[in-house]
Structures are given as C-alpha cells and as structure tokens.
Design a protein around this motif. Structure first.
Motif, mmCIF file in Angstrom:
data_model
loop_
_atom_site.group_PDB
_atom_site.id
_atom_site.type_symbol
_atom_site.label_atom_id
_atom_site.label_comp_id
_atom_site.label_asym_id
_atom_site.label_seq_id
_atom_site.Cartn_x
_atom_site.Cartn_y
_atom_site.Cartn_z
ATOM 1 N N GLY A 127 -66.292 -50.604 -89.469
ATOM 2 C CA GLY A 127 -66.125 -50.817 -90.907
ATOM 3 C C GLY A 127 -64.661 -50.875 -91.267
ATOM 4 N N THR A 128 -64.171 -52.084 -91.542
ATOM 5 C CA THR A 128 -62.747 -52.241 -91.846
ATOM 6 C C THR A 128 -62.347 -51.496 -93.112
ATOM 7 N N MET A 129 -63.254 -51.433 -94.102
ATOM 8 C CA MET A 129 -62.953 -50.704 -95.327
ATOM 9 C C MET A 129 -62.798 -49.211 -95.041
ATOM 10 N N ARG A 130 -63.665 -48.665 -94.218
ATOM 11 C CA ARG A 130 -63.580 -47.246 -93.869
ATOM 12 C C ARG A 130 -62.275 -46.944 -93.152
ATOM 13 N N LEU A 131 -61.900 -47.820 -92.243
ATOM 14 C CA LEU A 131 -60.678 -47.588 -91.481
ATOM 15 C C LEU A 131 -59.443 -47.736 -92.352
ATOM 16 N N PHE A 132 -59.437 -48.737 -93.224
ATOM 17 C CA PHE A 132 -58.296 -48.928 -94.120
ATOM 18 C C PHE A 132 -58.141 -47.721 -95.050
ATOM 19 N N THR A 133 -59.256 -47.223 -95.568
ATOM 20 C CA THR A 133 -59.198 -46.074 -96.460
ATOM 21 C C THR A 133 -58.651 -44.851 -95.738
ATOM 22 N N ALA A 134 -59.064 -44.641 -94.499
ATOM 23 C CA ALA A 134 -58.563 -43.505 -93.727
ATOM 24 C C ALA A 134 -57.052 -43.600 -93.537
ATOM 25 N N CYS A 135 -56.561 -44.798 -93.242
ATOM 26 C CA CYS A 135 -55.121 -44.997 -93.075
ATOM 27 C C CYS A 135 -54.384 -44.803 -94.398
ATOM 28 N N ALA A 136 -54.971 -45.299 -95.501
ATOM 29 C CA ALA A 136 -54.321 -45.199 -96.807
ATOM 30 C C ALA A 136 -54.274 -43.758 -97.296
ATOM 31 N N VAL A 137 -55.337 -42.987 -97.047
ATOM 32 C CA VAL A 137 -55.351 -41.581 -97.448
ATOM 33 C C VAL A 137 -54.232 -40.820 -96.753
ATOM 34 N N ARG B 159 -51.549 -41.189 -110.294
ATOM 35 C CA ARG B 159 -52.078 -41.103 -111.659
ATOM 36 C C ARG B 159 -52.370 -42.487 -112.219
ATOM 37 N N TYR B 160 -51.568 -43.478 -111.839
ATOM 38 C CA TYR B 160 -51.747 -44.840 -112.344
ATOM 39 C C TYR B 160 -52.306 -45.706 -111.216
ATOM 40 N N VAL B 161 -53.473 -46.285 -111.410
ATOM 41 C CA VAL B 161 -54.086 -47.156 -110.402
ATOM 42 C C VAL B 161 -54.203 -48.556 -110.993
ATOM 43 N N HIS B 162 -53.788 -49.535 -110.225
ATOM 44 C CA HIS B 162 -53.715 -50.910 -110.720
ATOM 45 C C HIS B 162 -54.627 -51.784 -109.868
ATOM 46 N N PHE B 163 -55.573 -52.447 -110.540
ATOM 47 C CA PHE B 163 -56.498 -53.345 -109.841
ATOM 48 C C PHE B 163 -56.117 -54.798 -110.103
ATOM 49 N N ASP B 164 -56.143 -55.607 -109.052
ATOM 50 C CA ASP B 164 -55.874 -57.038 -109.219
ATOM 51 C C ASP B 164 -56.508 -57.793 -108.058
ATOM 52 N N THR B 165 -56.611 -59.096 -108.223
ATOM 53 C CA THR B 165 -57.178 -59.949 -107.185
ATOM 54 C C THR B 165 -56.237 -61.112 -106.910
ATOM 55 N N THR B 166 -56.394 -61.674 -105.733
ATOM 56 C CA THR B 166 -55.670 -62.889 -105.397
ATOM 57 C C THR B 166 -56.571 -63.738 -104.520
ATOM 58 N N SER B 167 -56.164 -64.952 -104.254
ATOM 59 C CA SER B 167 -56.954 -65.841 -103.405
ATOM 60 C C SER B 167 -56.062 -66.452 -102.341
ATOM 61 N N ARG C 297 -46.448 -48.266 -107.685
ATOM 62 C CA ARG C 297 -45.752 -49.551 -107.582
ATOM 63 C C ARG C 297 -46.299 -50.438 -106.460
ATOM 64 N N ALA C 298 -47.557 -50.744 -106.543
ATOM 65 C CA ALA C 298 -48.185 -51.770 -105.704
ATOM 66 C C ALA C 298 -48.367 -51.360 -104.251
ATOM 67 N N VAL C 299 -48.622 -50.073 -103.973
ATOM 68 C CA VAL C 299 -49.003 -49.654 -102.625
ATOM 69 C C VAL C 299 -50.522 -49.653 -102.555
ATOM 70 N N PRO C 300 -51.146 -50.524 -101.746
ATOM 71 C CA PRO C 300 -52.606 -50.612 -101.737
ATOM 72 C C PRO C 300 -53.249 -49.381 -101.103
ATOM 73 N N ILE C 301 -54.272 -48.847 -101.752
ATOM 74 C CA ILE C 301 -55.054 -47.757 -101.183
ATOM 75 C C ILE C 301 -56.494 -48.187 -100.936
ATOM 76 N N TRP C 302 -56.839 -49.381 -101.380
ATOM 77 C CA TRP C 302 -58.190 -49.907 -101.202
ATOM 78 C C TRP C 302 -58.095 -51.424 -101.257
ATOM 79 N N GLY C 303 -58.844 -52.093 -100.424
ATOM 80 C CA GLY C 303 -58.845 -53.549 -100.445
ATOM 81 C C GLY C 303 -60.153 -54.079 -99.875
ATOM 82 N N LYS C 304 -60.525 -55.264 -100.316
ATOM 83 C CA LYS C 304 -61.813 -55.810 -99.891
ATOM 84 C C LYS C 304 -61.782 -57.333 -100.001
#
Length: 293
Positions: free
Chosen positions: A103-113, A124-132, A175-182
């Motif tokens: 599970g790439t999401m599980r592994l990414f989350t473990a690394c981000a934590v 405290r501030y979480v920013h959601f955005d998408t790109t293509s 400032r734009a450090v990803p902690i979750w991605g999909k």
C-alpha cells in the motif's frame, strides 16, 4: 611516502549527498525495509533511495537506472558499493510490486509521520490542493480492469487538452510539505475530492497527534459547495470564494468603495532584485452576512 592508487575515479555528485543525508536523518531505508521486507540481494529501501536520487539529479523520465548509477559513487549515495546491475528493470519492478501490495499510501504516511516528528513541522494549518500530469500514449484498458486510477481526458491545468492525464491530490503542512497524497482519475472533480478527504481528515491528522478542532483547513474555491460545508462541521477553514458567487462581486465592490486597505507587505521568500522588485500587498476584511449563496 604515501602511495597513490593506480586509478582515481571521479563522480559529479552535485547536491545528491545532501538528499542522502536527509534520508539518513529520517531513517528512510530502514523504515521501508521494516514494512516491505524482502529476501532480494539488494533491499527494497536501497532501491527506493535510488529511485528518489535519480529524478532529483535532474534526469527525466525515471528509467535506465543502470546507466545512471554507472556514473555515480554508490557507496557515498547509497551507503554501500553496488554495481549498476543492481538496478535492473526486473529488480526495480519487483520492488515496485511489493510497494503496491503493501500500500503506497500506507508507506507514504509512515514516512511523512516520521518526517513531521523529526523536523517539528507546523501542523495547525493544513492545505489541500490538486494538480494534473499529462501523459503521452493511448493508455487503453478494459472496462473490467480494477485500476487504482484512470488515465483519461479531463480539465487540463497545464493547457494540454489533447493529452490524457492523471490527477494527484495532496494535503500539506508547514509551507507545502506533503503529509498525504493520492493519485486520482484524470477527470476527477476537485469538489468531489474535497468531500472525500473531509470524511477522512480527522482520522488522518490524529495519526500526527493533531486533534479535531486543532487545525485550520485551507483549500481553493472548489471547497465551497453545500456538501463540503456540511462535511466541515465545526472545522475552521479558509477557502477562496468562488468568482461565480454573487457574494464575491459584492465583497470586492464594498472593499473598493470603503477603501479599508491594510498593508501586509511582501510575501515572497526570495529577496527582490533591481530588475525584479518585490511586490507589496494590501488586504481588506469584509464580513459576509446573510444567507449562503
């Protein structure tokens, strides 16, 4: 008298040792090997480190790793001297299969934590955005295939509607450090993606020690829908008001008429130059009253 070696090998490593140092601080190789153990001659963590170093060296796209590492000091960059043949397509492919199975999401989350804890990131501030990302090729799949996301035509943010694409949604802190991605379908709607994330964000942030109500959710205009505002419940949020909303035009007119501007200064992180002076900003606060629009 010191005897010099018969042959001296020189490699242009550039900034790659800095990336390796950060990976060591995060224990990235050991973390991946913990979750994705293998009996391969080269462990999965080292292969993933190589996959990270290659594109950050400036090469694109990510392929022909054997050629890349033939010109690198592997002992310096990977912590062990490895022949280029350690990065064959078959070896890398097997590791990628293992990552997908875990599970790439599980592994990414473990690394981000671990990164958030190691560097004390502001959460405290979480920013959601998408790109293509646009891709070349047919990408034809059977309708019965169970795929994690669809490569297809959609709204092209890079102005290439002639190409198929896939999406990527990210949740960032400090400032734009990803902690979750999909990865997402190429035609996925930002409004729908916000709704999906809002149903999971409390659980996700709890893994980082952030309790409900202790964070502010920041997103663009796609957040402002009836379903999303309902899903937010008691969550503090900062959106961009959609330009299609009548309230948007009214607020701009009121701000211009009242002229209640407050100077907030420059927001650029890079220092201004003589040819490119920094931009200064003014802000105005106008309350939104009345029923939702």
């Amino acid at each position: 008298m010191q005897v010099l070696p018969s042959a001296i090998e020189a490699y242009p490593v550039h900034h790659l040792p800095i990336i390796k140092a950060y990976a060591d601080q995060l224990g990235r190789v050991g973390l991946i090997n913990h979750y994705v153990p293998t009996e391969m001659e080269v462990d999965a963590g080292t292969i993933v480190l190589g996959l990270v170093l290659d594109p950050l060296s400036g090469r694109s796209p990510l392929y022909r790793l054997e050629e890349f590492f033939a010109q690198q000091d592997t002992e310096l960059l990977l912590g062990k001297a490895l022949p280029p043949q350690a990065f064959t397509d078959d070896t890398v492919g097997r590791v990628l299969d293992r990552l997908y199975d875990f599970g790439t999401m599980r592994l990414f989350t473990a690394c981000a934590v671990r990164a958030a804890a190691r560097f004390g990131l502001e959460r405290r501030y979480v920013h959601f955005d998408t790109t293509s990302r646009s891709v070349w090729g047919a990408y034809q799949f059977a309708e019965t295939q169970d795929l994690p996301f669809q490569v297809t035509y959609g709204y092209s943010k890079d102005k290439r509607p002639d190409l198929k694409q896939f999406g990527l949604s990210t949740l960032c802190v400090d400032r734009a450090v990803p902690i979750w991605g999909k990865p997402e379908d190429g035609n996925a709607s930002d409004k729908t993606l916000n709704t999906t994330l809002l149903s999971e964000i409390a659980r996700l942030l709890a893994g980082y020690g952030v309790q409900p109500g202790a964070y502010i959710y920041i997103a663009d205009a796609a957040l402002v829908t009836e379903d999303n505002l309902t899903a937010l419940r008691d969550t503090w949020f900062i959106p961009r008001l959609p330009a299609t909303s009548s309230a948007c035009g009214r607020i701009i007119e009121e701000a211009v008429a009242r002229n209640p501007w407050e100077e907030v200064g420059g927001l650029a992180q890079t220092p201004p130059t003589k040819r490119r002076p920094g931009t200064s900003y003014n802000a105005s606060s106008v309350p939104i009253l009345g029923k939702s629009e």
